[in-house]
Design a protein around this motif. Sequence first.
Motif, PDB file in Angstrom:
ATOM      1  N   SER A   1      -9.959   0.817   3.722  1.00  0.00           N
ATOM      2  CA  SER A   1     -10.699   1.617   4.593  1.00  0.00           C
ATOM      3  C   SER A   1      -9.569   2.306   5.569  1.00  0.00           C
ATOM      4  N   LEU A   2      -9.734   3.428   6.012  1.00  0.00           N
ATOM      5  CA  LEU A   2      -9.032   4.359   6.801  1.00  0.00           C
ATOM      6  C   LEU A   2      -9.090   4.180   8.418  1.00  0.00           C
ATOM      7  N   ILE A   3      -8.391   4.055   9.109  1.00  0.00           N
ATOM      8  CA  ILE A   3      -8.690   4.123  10.581  1.00  0.00           C
ATOM      9  C   ILE A   3      -7.446   5.111  11.311  1.00  0.00           C
ATOM     10  N   SER A   4      -7.921   6.091  12.020  1.00  0.00           N
ATOM     11  CA  SER A   4      -7.304   6.886  12.530  1.00  0.00           C
ATOM     12  C   SER A   4      -6.505   6.404  13.928  1.00  0.00           C
ATOM     13  N   LEU A   5      -5.478   6.879  14.359  1.00  0.00           N
ATOM     14  CA  LEU A   5      -4.659   6.504  15.394  1.00  0.00           C
ATOM     15  C   LEU A   5      -5.189   6.824  16.837  1.00  0.00           C
ATOM     16  N   PRO A   6      -5.054   6.306  17.881  1.00  0.00           N
ATOM     17  CA  PRO A   6      -5.340   7.143  19.248  1.00  0.00           C
ATOM     18  C   PRO A   6      -4.183   7.986  19.591  1.00  0.00           C
ATOM     19  N   GLU A   7      -4.314   9.015  20.425  1.00  0.00           N
ATOM     20  CA  GLU A   7      -3.362   9.943  20.494  1.00  0.00           C
ATOM     21  C   GLU A   7      -2.206   9.273  21.518  1.00  0.00           C
ATOM     22  N   LEU A   8      -0.958   9.175  20.927  1.00  0.00           N
ATOM     23  CA  LEU A   8       0.092   8.750  21.581  1.00  0.00           C
ATOM     24  C   LEU A   8       1.265   9.732  21.430  1.00  0.00           C
ATOM     25  N   ARG A   9       1.902  10.080  22.438  1.00  0.00           N
ATOM     26  CA  ARG A   9       3.137  10.758  22.470  1.00  0.00           C
ATOM     27  C   ARG A   9       4.259  10.236  21.597  1.00  0.00           C
ATOM     28  N   SER A  10       4.474   9.050  21.683  1.00  0.00           N
ATOM     29  CA  SER A  10       5.641   8.509  21.028  1.00  0.00           C
ATOM     30  C   SER A  10       5.344   8.067  19.730  1.00  0.00           C
TER      31      SER A  10
ATOM     32  N   ILE B   1      -5.587  -7.109   6.002  1.00  0.00           N
ATOM     33  CA  ILE B   1      -4.087  -6.679   6.344  1.00  0.00           C
ATOM     34  C   ILE B   1      -4.241  -5.362   6.627  1.00  0.00           C
ATOM     35  N   TYR B   2      -3.200  -5.007   7.798  1.00  0.00           N
ATOM     36  CA  TYR B   2      -3.180  -3.603   8.415  1.00  0.00           C
ATOM     37  C   TYR B   2      -2.136  -3.100   8.129  1.00  0.00           C
ATOM     38  N   PHE B   3      -1.820  -1.788   7.509  1.00  0.00           N
ATOM     39  CA  PHE B   3      -0.777  -1.271   7.674  1.00  0.00           C
ATOM     40  C   PHE B   3      -0.669   0.345   7.899  1.00  0.00           C
TER      41      PHE B   3
ATOM     42  N   VAL C   1       0.865  -1.142  -0.098  1.00  0.00           N
ATOM     43  CA  VAL C   1      -0.078   0.079   0.052  1.00  0.00           C
ATOM     44  C   VAL C   1       0.813   1.377  -0.098  1.00  0.00           C
ATOM     45  N   ASP C   2       0.515   2.167  -1.040  1.00  0.00           N
ATOM     46  CA  ASP C   2       1.627   3.258  -1.104  1.00  0.00           C
ATOM     47  C   ASP C   2       0.719   4.465  -1.570  1.00  0.00           C
ATOM     48  N   ASN C   3       0.973   5.734  -1.265  1.00  0.00           N
ATOM     49  CA  ASN C   3       0.604   6.875  -2.153  1.00  0.00           C
ATOM     50  C   ASN C   3       1.708   7.443  -2.683  1.00  0.00           C
ATOM     51  N   ASN C   4       1.102   7.743  -4.150  1.00  0.00           N
ATOM     52  CA  ASN C   4       1.987   8.331  -5.152  1.00  0.00           C
ATOM     53  C   ASN C   4       2.216   9.671  -5.053  1.00  0.00           C
ATOM     54  N   ILE C   5       2.857  10.317  -5.982  1.00  0.00           N
ATOM     55  CA  ILE C   5       3.031  11.871  -6.103  1.00  0.00           C
ATOM     56  C   ILE C   5       1.630  12.453  -6.693  1.00  0.00           C
ATOM     57  N   ASN C   6       0.979  11.793  -7.446  1.00  0.00           N
ATOM     58  CA  ASN C   6      -0.566  12.519  -7.840  1.00  0.00           C
ATOM     59  C   ASN C   6      -1.400  12.531  -6.722  1.00  0.00           C
ATOM     60  N   GLY C   7      -1.094  12.148  -5.614  1.00  0.00           N
ATOM     61  CA  GLY C   7      -2.144  12.030  -4.608  1.00  0.00           C
ATOM     62  C   GLY C   7      -3.148  10.987  -4.284  1.00  0.00           C
TER      63      GLY C   7
ATOM     64  N   SER D   1      -6.517  -0.459   6.030  1.00  0.00           N
ATOM     65  CA  SER D   1      -7.064  -1.879   6.038  1.00  0.00           C
ATOM     66  C   SER D   1      -7.385  -2.301   4.607  1.00  0.00           C
ATOM     67  N   TYR D   2      -6.945  -3.343   4.356  1.00  0.00           N
ATOM     68  CA  TYR D   2      -7.347  -4.083   3.005  1.00  0.00           C
ATOM     69  C   TYR D   2      -7.608  -5.096   3.228  1.00  0.00           C
ATOM     70  N   ASP D   3      -8.922  -5.561   2.570  1.00  0.00           N
ATOM     71  CA  ASP D   3      -9.574  -6.887   2.829  1.00  0.00           C
ATOM     72  C   ASP D   3      -9.261  -7.626   1.331  1.00  0.00           C
ATOM     73  N   LEU D   4      -8.619  -8.825   1.792  1.00  0.00           N
ATOM     74  CA  LEU D   4      -8.041  -9.638   0.767  1.00  0.00           C
ATOM     75  C   LEU D   4      -9.127 -10.244  -0.185  1.00  0.00           C
ATOM     76  N   GLY D   5     -10.284 -10.475   0.465  1.00  0.00           N
ATOM     77  CA  GLY D   5     -11.530 -11.151  -0.459  1.00  0.00           C
ATOM     78  C   GLY D   5     -12.204 -10.010  -1.186  1.00  0.00           C
ATOM     79  N   SER D   6     -12.640  -8.796  -0.666  1.00  0.00           N
ATOM     80  CA  SER D   6     -13.281  -7.925  -1.232  1.00  0.00           C
ATOM     81  C   SER D   6     -12.503  -6.858  -2.064  1.00  0.00           C
ATOM     82  N   HIS D   7     -11.224  -6.783  -1.786  1.00  0.00           N
ATOM     83  CA  HIS D   7     -10.233  -5.895  -2.291  1.00  0.00           C
ATOM     84  C   HIS D   7     -10.876  -4.414  -1.856  1.00  0.00           C
ATOM     85  N   CYS D   8     -11.308  -4.222  -0.798  1.00  0.00           N
ATOM     86  CA  CYS D   8     -11.844  -3.006  -0.400  1.00  0.00           C
ATOM     87  C   CYS D   8     -10.773  -2.456   0.724  1.00  0.00           C
TER      88      CYS D   8
END
Length: 390
Positions: free
Chosen positions: A257-266, A234-236, A178-184, A248-255
């Motif tokens: 989704s985005l999940i925000s992280l909890p607030e951590l200082r580290s 699979i989660y990245f 999973v990667d984001n390219n220069i075109n956004g 999150s990437y579903d191997l079966g449906s190829h869908c």
Amino acid sequence: MAAAAARPPPELIEDAVAEILLRLPPDEPARLLRASSVCKLWRRILSDPAFPRRYRRFHRTPPPLLGVFKVVHCPNPIPRFIPTTAPSPFPGTAFFYHNTWLPIDCRHGRVLLQHNRNLNNLLVWDPVTGDREELPGLPRACPCRFSSTSRLSAAVLCAAAGCDHCHCHGGPFLVVCVDNNINGLAEVYLYSSQIGEWSVLACFQEDGIKSSFCIFQNKSSFCPSSAVLIGDEIYFTLMLGGVPKIVSYDLGSHCLSLISLPELRSMGLVLMPTEEGLLGLAGTRDYSLFLWSRMVNAEGVAEWVQCREIDLETTLPIDSPIDLVNIIGFAEDVNVIFVDTNCGTFIIDLKSGQARKVNESVRFSPVVPFMSFYTPGCACSRLPLPAETN
């Protein structure tokens, strides 16, 4: 009249020996190697490809943790594999490999490595058998936006139908990136060893992502966590719009989704499965380790819930005070976490709460745990090394 010489005891039949060897405790894999040196019969039994499957079914245990690969950026070859068993099934001379390939993920007995200069190039390597396959370059990726120490968000996994993953050496595999390219656009690439080429499966656009490649270079302290496989998902971790998020990437449906992280200082965190089979993560704050689980509340909304706190100053077996601490890895299935401090690198067993030191400090570099059944006959006499590629 001299007494007749005592007859030697009858040899055990092969089936009886196999039943005895199956009962060797699985917590120390070197026991199987020592047993193989007793006689030819024992070695033949342990060399049978069916033995690891029977062994895992008998003990109901995942493949053991043999050690971790270090992600270290250094111009000279240095020890980059830390054994976690004593004695290790691999000789000490096997723990060196060239800086050309950097490990980024490991699963089902395979290690996924990224070229440290040609960052679109990946290599899948089975350290036990020595099998290696260099993959074609990632399509449409933009290497110019990476810093020299960037790690892709990628995962390798077995693709054999019905495999129990205790002895899947040499079988088909998948690599998901999973990667984001220069075109956004954030894109999902899938490589199948059976097809031999990459496919672009999904993509999405998020506001602000076009500038993320610039911010990513300035955020050198953020390093993507190794991917985690939970069921068919699979989660990245990935930088999106300059903010670390979980994809999150579903191997079966190829869908996707985005999940925000909890607030951590580290900035040091790792994804992990919980005992309930949910998505979890571990992060550090000050000198404590915090475990989180993503749970569905009464309103049906998924949210992060802090479920445990571990005081590292009292848990780690050290006498000196802790000045620095960072979480650097998690081993799936065996449920152990790796923490690096100014006093060394430690393994913490999350089930028992026990901790032990495995190495001097690795300077907060991520580690990639390596788990595999290692028996005579299925393995080379040394840990094979990926050949350097220019």
